[in-house]
Enzyme design. Structure first.
Site, mmCIF file in Angstrom:
data_model
loop_
_atom_site.group_PDB
_atom_site.id
_atom_site.type_symbol
_atom_site.label_atom_id
_atom_site.label_comp_id
_atom_site.label_asym_id
_atom_site.label_seq_id
_atom_site.Cartn_x
_atom_site.Cartn_y
_atom_site.Cartn_z
ATOM 1 C CG HIS A 58 -2.041 -1.038 1.102
ATOM 2 N ND1 HIS A 58 -2.811 -1.440 2.168
ATOM 3 C CD2 HIS A 58 -2.461 -1.773 0.041
ATOM 4 C CE1 HIS A 58 -3.678 -2.372 1.762
ATOM 5 N NE2 HIS A 58 -3.472 -2.593 0.486
ATOM 6 C CB CYS B 188 5.534 14.212 -9.552
ATOM 7 S SG CYS B 188 5.002 15.637 -10.508
ATOM 8 C CB CYS C 78 6.974 14.193 -14.211
ATOM 9 S SG CYS C 78 7.773 14.355 -12.602
ATOM 10 C CB SER D 7 -9.325 -6.213 10.005
ATOM 11 O OG SER D 7 -9.106 -5.386 8.886
ATOM 12 C CB ALA E 71 2.058 -8.628 16.633
#
Ligand code: BJW
Ligand code: ZN
Length: 267
Positions: free
Chosen positions: A144, A152, A155, A214, A256
């Site tokens: 992601h 930009c 460009c 999730s 975690a």
């Protein structure tokens, strides 16, 4: 391959191996997962916001999630940026300020260590915070994007940018056009290179670890099924059950930062 009772994959073979039968379940779920990892030649990992929650980075969903106070449609779509780039950049500036103060936690560090021990390893993260890289992970797809990169709108050039705060509205030093965060918003496609890397890693891994997500945002939400169809053992680590929990082979519930480091300990 098991070496001295700890995870230490040694094979560099990556394609179309015949799968040997795995040992039967023994002891706890954690013990079983450690056995699967020790026997695995190829390990793939998918992470989500939950792994960085332990570093103090907010998740998206749930009681304290970002989407409780902000509407995704107003901030994380190309339409939102076109409508009000100032508002979107202000939101990203706030998140950059917050993330700049955060450090990788023991779970990020354990995955970097797993990469060092297992030559056939791939990490796919949905997180944009860059904490996996900060922890030392190098074999990874940031599917992601990354909050520390800008792109930009004219460009298309992508550049690193660690300014905190970033100038609003930032412009491209090459062509003067407006810069946007190099992040995949809703309705935008992931990079074809990342999708190829992920597809390869999912199809040939022996074990897929799904940590702190999730499991509702596609295409990542479909990754566990792809790995399972390829014959992988799929394990989930999350505080709570998720939509992924039913199809996975094993779920560990907890933080975690507490659970992932345990995977590296001797059997
Ligand atoms: C812990 C813990 C601890 C907490 N320890 N655990 C229908 C079918 C298929 C696709 C679609 C569909 N309708 C729409 C789509 C497309 C859309 C989508 O999937 N929408 C769904 C919501 C339905 N997907 C896309 O648009 C993607 N592009 C795409 O598919 O292109 C082709 C296409 C386009 C259009 C239509 C159809 C196809 C792009 C998705 C981009 C997502 N971007 C975001 C925002 C980026 C903004 C930013 O970060 O700046 O990425 S959304 C947001 O969710 C962010 C995350 O990466 C992503 C996933 O969230 P994650 O990581 O799972 O976090 P949470 O908060 O949801 O969960 C945290 C978990 O951790 C929880 O389970 C906790 O329990 C756990 N946890 N603390 C362990 N300490
Ligand atoms: Zn430009």
């Amino acid at each position: 391959m098991q070496q001295g009772g700890t995870i230490a994959c040694t094979s560099t073979e990556t394609q179309q191996r015949p799968r040997s039968p795995m040992p039967m379940a023994r002891g706890s779920n954690l013990g079983l997962l450690k056995e699967k990892l020790a026997a695995a030649e190829a390990i793939t990992v998918l992470t989500g916001a939950g792994i960085s929650a332990d570093s103090g980075v907010p998740t998206f969903r749930g009681t304290d999630g970002l989407w409780k106070n902000f509407r995704a449609e107003d901030l994380a779509t190309p339409e939102a940026f076109e409508r009000d780039p100032h508002l979107v950049w202000e939101w990203y500036n706030w998140r950059r300020e917050l993330i700049a103060t955060k450090q990788p936690n023991d779970a990020h560090k354990a995955l970097a260590e797993l990469e060092r021990r297992c030559p056939d390893f791939w990490l796919m993260t949905q997180n944009v915070d860059g904490l996996h890289r900060d922890a030392g992970s190098r074999k990874l797809s940031e599917i992601h994007g990354n909050i520390w990169k800008v792109r930009c709108t004219g460009c298309g050039v992508v550049a690193n940018n660690r300014d905190v705060p970033i100038a609003i509205l930032p412009s491209c030093s090459r062509c003067g056009s407006l810069l946007r965060p190099h992040i995949v918003w809703f309705g935008e496609s992931l990079s074809p290179d990342d999708l190829d890397d992920c597809s390869r890693a999912l199809k040939h891994c022996d074990v897929l670890l799904v940590i702190g997500t999730s499991g509702v945002v596609y295409p990542a939400a479909g990754f566990a099924s792809v790995a399972k169809e390829g014959g992988a053992f799929v394990a989930e680590i999350n505080l709570d059950p998720t939509p992924q929990s039913a199809p996975v082979d094993l779920s560990l519930h907890g933080r975690a930062k507490d659970l992932v480091p345990l995977l590296l300990q001797p059997l």
